[in-house]
Design an enzyme around this catalytic site. Sequence first.
Site, PDB file in Angstrom:
ATOM      1  N   HIS A 381     -10.927  24.228   7.195  1.00 29.90           N
ATOM      2  CA  HIS A 381     -11.208  23.536   5.934  1.00 29.90           C
ATOM      3  C   HIS A 381     -11.011  24.399   4.695  1.00 29.90           C
ATOM      4  O   HIS A 381     -11.334  23.950   3.600  1.00 29.90           O
ATOM      5  CB  HIS A 381     -12.649  23.014   5.925  1.00 29.90           C
ATOM      6  CG  HIS A 381     -12.847  21.758   6.705  1.00 29.90           C
ATOM      7  ND1 HIS A 381     -12.561  20.509   6.199  1.00 29.90           N
ATOM      8  CD2 HIS A 381     -13.283  21.548   7.963  1.00 29.90           C
ATOM      9  CE1 HIS A 381     -12.828  19.586   7.105  1.00 29.90           C
ATOM     10  NE2 HIS A 381     -13.270  20.191   8.190  1.00 29.90           N
ATOM     11  N   LYS A 572     -18.586  18.136  -8.136  1.00 24.40           N
ATOM     12  CA  LYS A 572     -18.319  18.897  -6.920  1.00 24.40           C
ATOM     13  C   LYS A 572     -19.089  20.205  -6.996  1.00 24.40           C
ATOM     14  O   LYS A 572     -19.636  20.562  -8.037  1.00 24.40           O
ATOM     15  CB  LYS A 572     -16.826  19.150  -6.726  1.00 24.40           C
ATOM     16  CG  LYS A 572     -16.103  19.732  -7.932  1.00 24.40           C
ATOM     17  CD  LYS A 572     -14.603  19.808  -7.672  1.00 24.40           C
ATOM     18  CE  LYS A 572     -13.943  18.447  -7.718  1.00 24.40           C
ATOM     19  NZ  LYS A 572     -13.085  18.146  -6.597  1.00 24.40           N
ATOM     20  N   ARG A 573     -19.140  20.898  -5.876  1.00 29.82           N
ATOM     21  CA  ARG A 573     -19.828  22.179  -5.818  1.00 29.82           C
ATOM     22  C   ARG A 573     -19.318  23.101  -6.927  1.00 29.82           C
ATOM     23  O   ARG A 573     -18.126  23.143  -7.220  1.00 29.82           O
ATOM     24  CB  ARG A 573     -19.563  22.799  -4.432  1.00 29.82           C
ATOM     25  CG  ARG A 573     -20.157  24.147  -4.177  1.00 29.82           C
ATOM     26  CD  ARG A 573     -20.068  24.476  -2.681  1.00 29.82           C
ATOM     27  NE  ARG A 573     -18.718  24.307  -2.151  1.00 29.82           N
ATOM     28  CZ  ARG A 573     -17.804  25.279  -2.083  1.00 29.82           C
ATOM     29  NH1 ARG A 573     -18.086  26.478  -2.540  1.00 29.82           N
ATOM     30  NH2 ARG A 573     -16.616  25.055  -1.558  1.00 29.82           N
ATOM     31  N   LYS A 578     -12.891  25.875  -8.404  1.00 34.76           N
ATOM     32  CA  LYS A 578     -12.909  24.444  -8.745  1.00 34.76           C
ATOM     33  C   LYS A 578     -12.830  24.243 -10.255  1.00 34.76           C
ATOM     34  O   LYS A 578     -12.571  23.151 -10.730  1.00 34.76           O
ATOM     35  CB  LYS A 578     -14.148  23.780  -8.151  1.00 34.76           C
ATOM     36  CG  LYS A 578     -14.115  23.762  -6.615  1.00 34.76           C
ATOM     37  CD  LYS A 578     -15.342  23.108  -6.022  1.00 34.76           C
ATOM     38  CE  LYS A 578     -15.350  23.153  -4.512  1.00 34.76           C
ATOM     39  NZ  LYS A 578     -14.375  22.231  -3.886  1.00 34.76           N
ATOM     40  N   THR A 680     -12.176  15.328  -1.149  1.00 38.95           N
ATOM     41  CA  THR A 680     -12.367  13.920  -0.769  1.00 38.95           C
ATOM     42  C   THR A 680     -12.914  13.104  -1.937  1.00 38.95           C
ATOM     43  O   THR A 680     -12.676  11.899  -1.997  1.00 38.95           O
ATOM     44  CB  THR A 680     -13.305  13.786   0.450  1.00 38.95           C
ATOM     45  OG1 THR A 680     -14.520  14.510   0.224  1.00 38.95           O
ATOM     46  CG2 THR A 680     -12.631  14.292   1.716  1.00 38.95           C
ATOM     47  N   LYS A 684     -12.052   9.112  -3.442  1.00 40.26           N
ATOM     48  CA  LYS A 684     -13.039   8.089  -3.793  1.00 40.26           C
ATOM     49  C   LYS A 684     -12.816   7.589  -5.218  1.00 40.26           C
ATOM     50  O   LYS A 684     -12.891   6.383  -5.488  1.00 40.26           O
ATOM     51  CB  LYS A 684     -14.453   8.653  -3.632  1.00 40.26           C
ATOM     52  CG  LYS A 684     -14.795   9.045  -2.210  1.00 40.26           C
ATOM     53  CD  LYS A 684     -16.008   9.962  -2.147  1.00 40.26           C
ATOM     54  CE  LYS A 684     -16.144  10.601  -0.776  1.00 40.26           C
ATOM     55  NZ  LYS A 684     -17.124  11.697  -0.746  1.00 40.26           N
TER      56      LYS A 684
END
Length: 837
Positions: A381, A572-573, A578, A680, A684
């Site tokens: 992952h 998100k985290r 990110k 993911t 969505k």
Amino acid sequence: MKVEKRIKSGSVTSTVPDISKLLEQYGSGPVQFTGADEALYERHLVFDNVMDEKAIGARERFEAIARSVRDVLSQRWVATEKTYEQENAKRVYYLSMEFLIGRSLANNVTNLLLDGFTKEAIKEKNLDWHELLDQEPDAGLGNGGLGRLAACFLDSLATMQIPAMGYGLRYEYGIFKQTIQNGWQQEQPDNWLRRPDPWEVARPYETVEVKLNCSFEVTGGSLRAVTGRPSTLIGVPFDRPVVGYGGKTINTLRLWAAAAQDYFNFQEFSSGDFVGALAETLEAESLTRVLYPDDHTSMGQGLRFVQEYFLVACSLADLVRRFRANNQDWSALPDKIAIQLNDTHPTMAVPELMRILLDEAHLGWDEAWDLTQRTLAYTNHTLLPEALEKWPLRWFELMLPRHLEIILEINRRLLDEVRAQHPGDEGRVERVSLVEEGPTKHVRMANLAIVGSHSTNGVASIHSRLLRTTTVKDLAELFPQRFNNKTNGVTPRRWLLMSNPELSHAITGAIGDQWMTDLSQLKKLKPLADDQALGQAILKAKRDAKLQFADWLKRTTGEMVDADSIFDCQIKRIHEYKRQLLNALRIVVLYNRLRDNPNLDMAPRTFFFSGKAAPAYRLAKVIIKFINNLAGTIDGDPAMRSRLKVVFLPEYCVSLAERLIPASDVSNQISTAGYEASGTSNMKFMMNGALTIGTRDGATIEMAEEAGEENFFLFGLTAEQVAASRSWYSPQWHYENELETRTALDLIFSDHFSRNEPGVFAPLRDALLTDGDYYMHLADLKSYLLADQQLCELYADSAAWSRKAILNVAGSGKFSSDRTIAEYAAEIWKVKPCPVD
């Protein structure tokens, strides 16, 4: 016109299924769900609480409804397991340290097709459905995308009637509850099991013994391993139903809780040492107390190590016991069992399965190794080095000496093979070795997972390619046939049908309802992209979702947002790669533009952030602090009112995402290219009609291919450009040559956003300038702003915006977890559906 008629007529409204027929299908007998003294709900409400009904509160009513739903599905749950046993079907066992399942009531009601009936019954009793749903805590069984993916996969496995079971740990406390104080993240215990969980079923007669070459003791409030004192832990299984859509198959998520053997030191108790008398029990139970113990200490890492082995040992003992009930020939193992390792965390399954086959089944090495490899498969992952786990070899030596013997023998044979194929290439030998040499030797768990399985898959096309060509290049060259891609997906039942009923209604009105179990049907929307009625329905669904979110936010936090503004989201985290910081820099530039020109034509914007930072990740916490201070400064500036607003939503979880994603206009997927495995949340947002502004990274690349790049707002360096510029990239150049970049950074570093805390954002200066801006925020900022400008220009044209929204929804069909699971089933697991009569 045809679409317009169907949408306006209301003909797409689902008829409520006949409850008596549904109860008959589920084997519930003639009993009523509600509406009579002897009905399921009424009996649970009174008899479970032993109270007068008028005194019973919302939490108790939630439990009564949930237990009634569980009663309805119980016979079907039993029938599912019985069918698998009778058919001796090949089963999938999905091992994961995380299952971010969220809340279960609404999801189970939806998948059982009881949604309309349940809401009607609730209405008749003058109850508030949403208030009841809010009584259920999000299950504290996961943290981020890894766990949410696992939950989506379980949903798809059950919906597709594939014999499967999820295995995880029953954490009593989730990662933590996030609160914000003075802009800083604060961590509070997430005691999600404080109240009884109506879904779980304890199985005390199916416990498993786990033997370790160490024991544990609580010292100074922390759990630590004591070597040289062998001990036995007891794994107690707790089962949760996994309801497939339509209620035909109900699989199981089995979670293991740690306990001690029956033990009570009467002598210590009698002498007054009450804690000591129960010490062994307390120490054992602490093993599964917390998801992700603080691993910046050796003690926390050691606990995580034992947690991973405990999951593997319990799960393999359980599935082998189930296999042996119907199969005497060990050679049938890969024909009856497929074990999927969700990331490196369950990699100890390799030596554990070998131990079982060698020491308990008494097979020879070659046969045991062949069966192990053919049974196990591994999903990677991440490309981040810190996530490719390496455990000190000494820990295996002290706690799991037999497993170390097996690992070293696997390694010896592996290196002999490498030397035979590449004589004299000791560099290659060192890179593929399962043991990393150095002052402290480590076992490379990703290498072990690849070597010990027959399949290694990435989770997006770019991720799988970089995995093969960069991260584990030597192993991919050694075992090229094992590497493959399985792009992630999400379940449309939870993330569209349940979370966004208005949009679901519009889609069903246009193309029918087959998309609920075959998301590829959404491509039928593509020819309708210019249909005026559908466009209006899409816009109305978004508007309603925004109003509902704004109302919920005001009721629960007091925060007020303008539903007519652009809802621009990044959830998100919190991590440097990110790039929440890049998003914040964009907002500072927009803020500066408005300060310089208050009459600037700019659509009102509301920027939402949400996500947790690891407790020991200092810079991530500084980024959260900066976002909150940025929000406060903008709120305090009258010139920004009704123009810009920033909101950091604490305690990001599945339930929050279910509210915010349907309401979002814009999805930010802006990771440094080459660092996001898949993502993911991006899927969505796309499925719910948000437009994506993002980099060419993870699954976003494939999403843009499906919808058309012209319907995305892509920007920034590619993964190849990031890698090629690594040696010469200079953030200082961007600071000196890009006026808006320099002005934004100067404003931050002048303490404009931290007037009462001068210097608090110095770590941002270090990250962006002094230390070289490793994740290349400044390299992509100008490109990001150009894409943002194009986005705002499009938003001004509602018809053009709705057209792109429709094309995004139409292109999201590939990203169903049903499609992903179908690929796993056919290409890795070789497993077929096993319908339950």
